[in-house]
Write a protein that holds these residues in place. Structure first.
Motif, PDB file in Angstrom:
ATOM      1  N   ARG B 102       0.775  -1.225  -0.010  1.00 21.10           N
ATOM      2  CA  ARG B 102      -0.066   0.147   0.037  1.00 21.10           C
ATOM      3  C   ARG B 102       0.892   1.246   0.037  1.00 21.10           C
ATOM      4  O   ARG B 102       0.458   2.336  -0.868  1.00 21.10           O
ATOM      5  N   CYS B 103       1.868   1.302   0.899  1.00 21.96           N
ATOM      6  CA  CYS B 103       2.827   2.382   0.936  1.00 21.96           C
ATOM      7  C   CYS B 103       3.314   2.531  -0.626  1.00 21.96           C
ATOM      8  O   CYS B 103       3.572   3.803  -0.778  1.00 21.96           O
ATOM      9  N   HIS B 104       3.561   1.566  -1.208  1.00 23.23           N
ATOM     10  CA  HIS B 104       4.092   1.896  -2.635  1.00 23.23           C
ATOM     11  C   HIS B 104       3.039   1.940  -3.672  1.00 23.23           C
ATOM     12  O   HIS B 104       3.475   1.838  -4.926  1.00 23.23           O
ATOM     13  N   HIS B 105       1.808   2.077  -3.316  1.00 23.61           N
ATOM     14  CA  HIS B 105       0.785   2.283  -4.113  1.00 23.61           C
ATOM     15  C   HIS B 105       0.516   1.286  -5.271  1.00 23.61           C
ATOM     16  O   HIS B 105       0.099   1.721  -6.326  1.00 23.61           O
TER      17      HIS B 105
END
Lengths: 517, 318
Positions: B102-105
């Motif tokens: 998620r942090c890396h989209h």
């Protein structure tokens, strides 16, 4: 790039809400609050054992006590939840891993703050049903409750940002926790100490602006001051008035800003939060503290928006606070005839003074008069009844929720001697119903419409007979309303000049005429 | 073009210079070992490469482009596994990977698939729904490696991935790194043990006091350090005969008899170590000569050299 939820929030909420811990804490807190409320209620009942107690007084005490309890809970919990936000990641050695992701420092902080606050807000909102018990007793306007909620949320956010800033700054969770609690303690104690010290040194009422930063004062200032004196309970109310910066309003010697303190506290808290948040972002960044134009711009924009909102708010409410006044019926705390019920019975009436000479100019019909709708008429009558009753209350303070018997026909002879006289008319059913509803909202037990005046001696106590006048045009486009209330071997008459404002109607500070028997 | 190139990369902590004018070149697709004693500047170098630390001087080029710290491309190109890392408590293994994805989209529909693939890759598929805390150290190490792969970076920086692992976990980690190399990723691995890296890395760089002491393929470094090859010969003959034959050859240096390890009732095995300078042809010629001299050769091998020896030699205190 698609819009997605901040991953930090998802992570934090997953870990926080997993297992029984979060729910046990919530349950325990609600049980404590419920127990506290019950205790306060019992206390007020015992205290009332020797004298009559006004239900609104009980409601007010409960409300004050509950709000204070929630504020303390927020002050205890918020730093604990946020002080580990950044330092915890550093200590757990997950910080580097987080920093190599494309998440910005702002997003990380925002996610941490939001997830921590969402738990605090859950605690606050879960307690609303308990707080709403207060409405059973009355004495607290929904607006006051909303304002209290607003202050609680603002305090939670501010303390949350303070905790996160400490966490980013001090690096270690232990130190950050201690630092945050010290700041909370400082906010709580320092302003009060300064206030008291100034008062003692100057031997005079200290400037209440000293209290602006104190969360306690901000919260207590939400509640309009009340001079209601009724037993030991007013320890709480008195404390509230003192710390809330309303002491002056009680003693009538206040100086300085006319607004409740929280009008100033909230913008200051918001500004403090923005500054600390930006500072924390700079501290969180992995590389050298580089000023990012984008972030600074955002902060400036936020600060400007904040300033704009504050200015707009202060301008739009300026007419309510144009001059400082000791408490008056209908004027205190912006209470006017509007959709909301004002803290109806708790206002202190002025000591009746000599009847001012009434202007004799009267017109039978004016634009102001003919523009009145049924709703306006009902609002005017209800406001007049309420104020007259409030004015009458102090000498005989007994009944909080009065039962009114209102004559369906108007009678101008009840007004002051030189007052305008028109023919007696029957109030329309619509107006009667609207008055009934408004009075009900203001805490009246019942409003019964009667065709004939009863013999005052036969009427049971706690029933007040009300006679209304016709509406008349008055100076400055005002409408003159006269009301006579009799009961308990007394009779009170008041004539009020009412003005239309953006919220409905409000009366002039002084009645045009008063006469009591 | 190099996947990673540093030019005069420097990092100071106050007076202390952790990395000193480091010029590192890592070719695309290489498995590069960064070796040095503790405190040599390996971690500092890797942290600068990962964009976690700002260089005091010099520059970093990724795939020929100057890298900007805080730049988004930096973070998309590089996967970083720190030497010491923590795990979040109260989090399941798949949630852990999901979080970093998620942090890396990583798009929602891809995330689920991705966590499965990565867990398969690092052999943790059966631990998917367990708490991260419950994993053993080797498993955590592999999970951490998986986290560095969520955004499919072309460059992987692994700081001491095998430290603290038992031999089996170490072998598994090594297999995993080979697999990543086979996937065409450029991998930089740091370690303070040369032998650990020698067998799997295409190239190593030896770093000492923040400077690059040597760089290149392991065999080349060993040769440069020794200025010669080390031959090990086992024969069924007496030492004097073999020594005489060897000594007559050009390029032969010191000759040593190694103590025999065989049991007393067995036939005597002679084991000899000889230094030799010459190319591959010369080595082949040497063996040919020994055989023609009717010496019964049991084995004839060239050792890569005592790696620890080389390491100590290259990194001796100045």
């Amino acid at each position: 790039m698609q819009l997605s939820i901040n991953p930090i929030i998802i992570k934090e909420l997953r870990s926080r809400m997993r297992g029984a811990r979060a729910f046990v804490l919530l349950t325990v807190m609600l049980l404590l609050l419920a127990g506290f409320t019950y205790g306060l209620y019992q206390f007020s009942m015992v205290a009332a054992g020797y004298s009559t107690v006004l239900s609104p007084v009980v409601g007010r005490s409960l409300f004050t006590g509950l709000a204070l309890a929630e504020l303390l809970i927020i002050c205890f919990i918020t730093p604990a939840l946020t002080a580990g936000a950044i330092s915890g990641e550093r200590e757990k050695l997950t910080y580097d891993m987080l920093m190599t992701t494309p998440l910005s420092a702002g997003a990380i902080l925002w996610g941490k703050l939001f997830s921590a606050l969402s738990y605090v807000l859950l605690l606050i909102f879960a307690a609303i049903p308990i707080a709403s018990l207060v409405f059973i007793f009355g004495g607290v306007a929904p607006r006051e409750m909303l304002n209290a909620l607003l202050v609680l949320v603002a305090v939670a956010i501010t303390l949350g940002v303070i905790g996160i800033f400490m966490s980013a700054w001090l690096g270690r969770t232990g130190r950050a926790t201690i630092g945050s609690y010290l700041v909370v303690l400082l906010l709580m104690i320092a302003p009060v100490a300064a206030y008291i010290a100034t008062g003692v040194i100057n031997q005079a009422e200290p400037p209440r602006e000293l209290l602006i930063l104190n969360p306690l004062s901000a919260l207590l200032s939400v509640m309009a001051a009340s001079a209601m004196s009724n037993g030991p309970l007013d320890i709480l109310i008195g404390l509230g008035a003192a710390l809330g910066g309303n002491l002056g309003r009680l003693t009538g010697q206040a100086t300085g800003a006319p607004r409740p303190l929280f009008h100033y506290s909230l913008p200051i808290y918001a500004l403090l939060s923005i500054v600390l948040y930006v500072a924390a972002i700079q501290l969180v960044k992995p590389a050298r503290r580089r000023i990012n134009k984008c972030e600074i711009g955002g902060a400036v924009l936020a600060a400007l928006a904040l300033a704009a909102i504050a200015v707009a708010f202060f301008l739009t409410t300026a007419d309510q606070y144009s001059a400082y006044s000791p408490l008056r019926p209908g004027l205190d705390n912006g209470v006017a005839m509007s959709g909301q019920a004002p803290p109806a019975i708790l206002v202190e009436p002025p000591i009746p003074t000599a009847t001012p000479a009434a202007p004799a100019e009267q017109q039978v019909d004016t634009p102001a008069l003919s523009a009145l709708t049924d709703v306006d008429r009902a609002a005017l009558y209800a406001l007049a009844i309420q104020q007259t009753f409030a004015a009458s209350l102090l000498p005989t303070a007994e009944v909080a929720a009065p039962t009114y018997h209102i004559l369906t026909t108007t009678d101008d002879t009840i007004a002051f001697p030189d007052g305008p006289i028109s023919a007696t008319v029957e109030l329309t059913q619509t107006v009667q119903d609207a008055i009934t509803i408004q009075l009900g909202q203001q805490g009246a037990q019942e409003a019964i419409w009667v065709a004939d005046a009863q013999d005052a001696a036969e009427a049971p106590p706690a029933i007040y007979q009300v006679t209304l006048s016709n509406l008349h045009a008055w100076a400055d486009d005002a409408i003159l309303v006269s009301v006579k209330i009799s009961g308990n071997d007394h009779a009170w008459g008041r004539s009020y000049a009412m003005h239309r404002n953006n919220q409905g109607w409000r009366s002039e500070r002084e009645p045009v005429a008063t006469w009591d028997k | 073009m190099f996947a990673i190139e540093t030019r005069d990369l420097t990092r100071r902590y106050g007076q202390f210079i952790a990395v000193d004018d480091l010029n590192l070149q890592v070719p695309v697709g290489a498995l590069f070992g960064l070796i040095g004693p503790n405190g040599a500047g390996k971690t500092t170098t890797l942290r600068m490469l990962a964009g976690l630390l700002e260089p005091s001087g010099g520059e970093i080029l990724l795939n020929g482009q100057k890298a900007q710290i805080d730049g988004k491309t930096f973070r998309q190109q590089i996967g970083y596994m720190p030497d010491f890392f923590g795990v979040y408590e109260d989090m399941l293994v798949w949630e852990y990977l999901d979080f970093f994805a998620r942090c890396h989209h990583v798009p929602t529909e891809r995330r689920r698939q991705l966590t499965g693939e990565l867990l398969d890759l690092v052999d943790l598929a059966d631990k998917r729904a367990e708490y991260v805390e419950s994993l053993s150290r080797g498993m955590r190490q592999r999970l951490c490696l998986a986290h560095a792969l969520v955004h499919d970076p072309q460059i992987l920086l692994l700081d001491e991935p095998a430290s603290g692992l038992d031999p089996r976990a170490r072998v598994e980690m090594r297999e995993l790194l080979r697999e990543l190399g086979a996937m065409g990723k450029t991998v930089v691995v740091s370690s303070h043990i040369l032998a650990e890296l020698a067998e799997m890395c295409d190239q190593v760089g030896i770093i000492q006091h923040g400077k690059l002491a040597a760089s290149g393929p392991v065999s080349e470094i060993a040769r440069r350090a020794n200025a010669g090859r080390l031959l090990q010969i086992a024969a069924l003959a007496d030492f004097a005969t073999v020594e005489r034959t060897l000594a007559a050859q050009p390029g032969i240096g010191r000759i040593l008899e190694l103590p025999g390890r065989n049991a007393p009732d067995e036939q005597h095995h002679l084991r000899i170590e000889a230094e030799f300078v010459g190319d591959d042809g010369a080595v082949a010629h040497l063996l040919n000569t020994l055989v023609h001299a009717d010496i019964p050769i049991l084995s004839f091998t060239e050792t890569a050299g005592d790696l620890e020896e080389i390491f100590l030699q290259l990194t001796e205190p100045q």
